[in-house]
Design an enzyme around this catalytic site. Structure first.
Site, PDB file in Angstrom:
ATOM      1  N   ARG A  56       0.848  -1.185   0.000  1.00 14.85           N
ATOM      2  CA  ARG A  56       0.000   0.000   0.000  1.00 14.85           C
ATOM      3  C   ARG A  56       0.885   1.236   0.000  1.00 14.85           C
ATOM      4  NH1 ARG A  56       2.011   1.663   3.845  1.00 14.85           N
ATOM      5  NH2 ARG A  56       0.917   3.628   3.550  1.00 14.85           N
ATOM      6  N   ASP A 247      -2.426  10.524  -2.474  1.00 12.71           N
ATOM      7  CA  ASP A 247      -2.672   9.485  -3.461  1.00 12.71           C
ATOM      8  C   ASP A 247      -3.020  10.068  -4.824  1.00 12.71           C
ATOM      9  OD1 ASP A 247      -2.980   6.491  -2.186  1.00 12.71           O
ATOM     10  OD2 ASP A 247      -3.268   8.075  -0.719  1.00 12.71           O
TER      11      ASP A 247
END
Length: 357
Positions: A56, A247
């Site tokens: 992640r 992100d």
């Protein structure tokens, strides 16, 4: 080629690498108590690693997806270039769908597909060779970018050095050095006073499990806090600045990051605390006009109602789980990239950054 699978130095980590025709990665779901290596031997296992959060962090996801594309090419039995390219297009679509908010994922797979297309005239064997080299290049570039982010961002940390973080944007989330943790690591390496207040980051606890663990490995002073303690810490004067990762950054400077980031930005504005976003250029998405256009991943509500498989809520209770939120650009003090520090107005600054050679 084998990259050291775990700690290269106390400041630098490796969480994904290529070895023996396999994509290997550290299962971040098992940290901090167990260091377990996952062997991804086909496309489905790479996709699962991304979706399940075995790996992640936007940059680390991008690196993993790049290795995944190389794996597909090297395993392909296609006899024609066009058949191989079609396999790669299908692999890209599968990988991109696993975590739609993180733009680094689609950025990496697009770059890999373009590289395959440019090598098409040389045949299938050449494509298989150049794609692995391209994946290694993406990894190396990300590591260099993180170090550059650290150099640009360290001077922004106030003299006392009390920094609040959210989620995990360290070596575990990147090729090895981190984005939000990069200025902290760099300042600490320079001998400056640093103390990190680590948000636990519910519901997946990336702060408590991962950031706290990384800082312990590096010997950087820290205090772990629950998410709902952040306002109190600011009110009491314990926080000098906030540094988070991203992100996706839209063309106007709106920032998508782990759920809870927006709340910290609002609190920072009220308490007049600088709020910095650290991210590589690959996280900037100029094709997305604003945060309103960023897709927000909805994850399994069981991650809210359970911790490590143990129920913490009544059976059958409904739960929401948006994995990200969007911080409006007007709440962001500056964006730290490997190319320098960007200040408002971000629409102009990001456009100028994109025009750099």
């Amino acid at each position: 080629m084998r990259v050291a699978p775990f700690i290269a130095t106390p400041m630098e980590f490796r969480t994904v690498w290529w070895e023996d025709e396999t994509v290997r990665l550290i299962d971040q779901r098992k940290l901090p108590h167990t260091v377990e290596v996952v062997n991804c031997t086909d496309l489905s296992s790479v996709a699962y690693a991304i979706r399940s959060m075995q790996v992640r962090g936007a940059p680390a996801i991008g690196c993993t997806a790049a290795y995944g594309m190389a794996l597909v090419a090297r395993q392909s039995a296609a006899h024609s270039v066009e058949d191989l390219l079609e396999e790669l297009r299908q692999a890209k679509a599968i990988l991109d769908a696993q975590r739609p908010t993180a733009v680094n994922l689609a950025w990496a797979t697009s770059r890999m597909l373009r590289r395959a297309e440019t090598a098409a005239s040389e045949g299938t064997t050449a494509i298989k060779t150049v794609l692995l080299a391209e994946a290694e290049a993406i990894f190396a570039e990300d590591l260099a970018m993180c170090h550059a982010i650290g150099e640009h961002g360290a001077p922004l940390i106030p003299p006392r050095g009390h920094v609040l973080t959210h989620c995990n944007a360290g070596g575990l989330a990147t090729a090895g050095y981190g984005t939000a943790l990069a200025p902290i690591r760099t300042a600490f390496a320079q001998g400056r006073p640093i103390h990190v207040f680590v948000d636990e980051t519910r519901p997946f606890l990336q702060g408590a499990r991962l950031t706290a663990w990384e800082l312990l490995q590096a010997g950087i002073p820290q205090t772990l806090i629950t998410d709902n303690m952040a306002a109190f810490m600011m009110q009491r004067g314990h926080i000098d600045c906030i540094i988070v990762g991203a992100d996706r950054i839209a063309a106007n400077g709106d920032v998508a990051n782990k759920i809870g980031t927006y709340g910290l930005a609002v609190l920072a504005r009220y308490h007049q605390i600088p709020f910095y976003v650290a991210a590589p250029y690959s996280t900037i998405d100029l094709a997305t006009a604003s945060g309103a256009d960023i897709p927000i991943e909805e994850r399994d509500p069981a991650e809210v109602t359970h911790i490590a498989g143990i129920a913490i809520a009544p059976h059958g209770v409904p739960a929401a789980h948006p994995a990200f939120d969007v911080t409006p650009n007007e709440l962001v003090t500056a964006i730290i990239t490997e190319r320098g520090v960007l200040h408002p107005p971000f629409t102009v600054a990001l456009r100028q950054l994109a025009s750099q050679p």
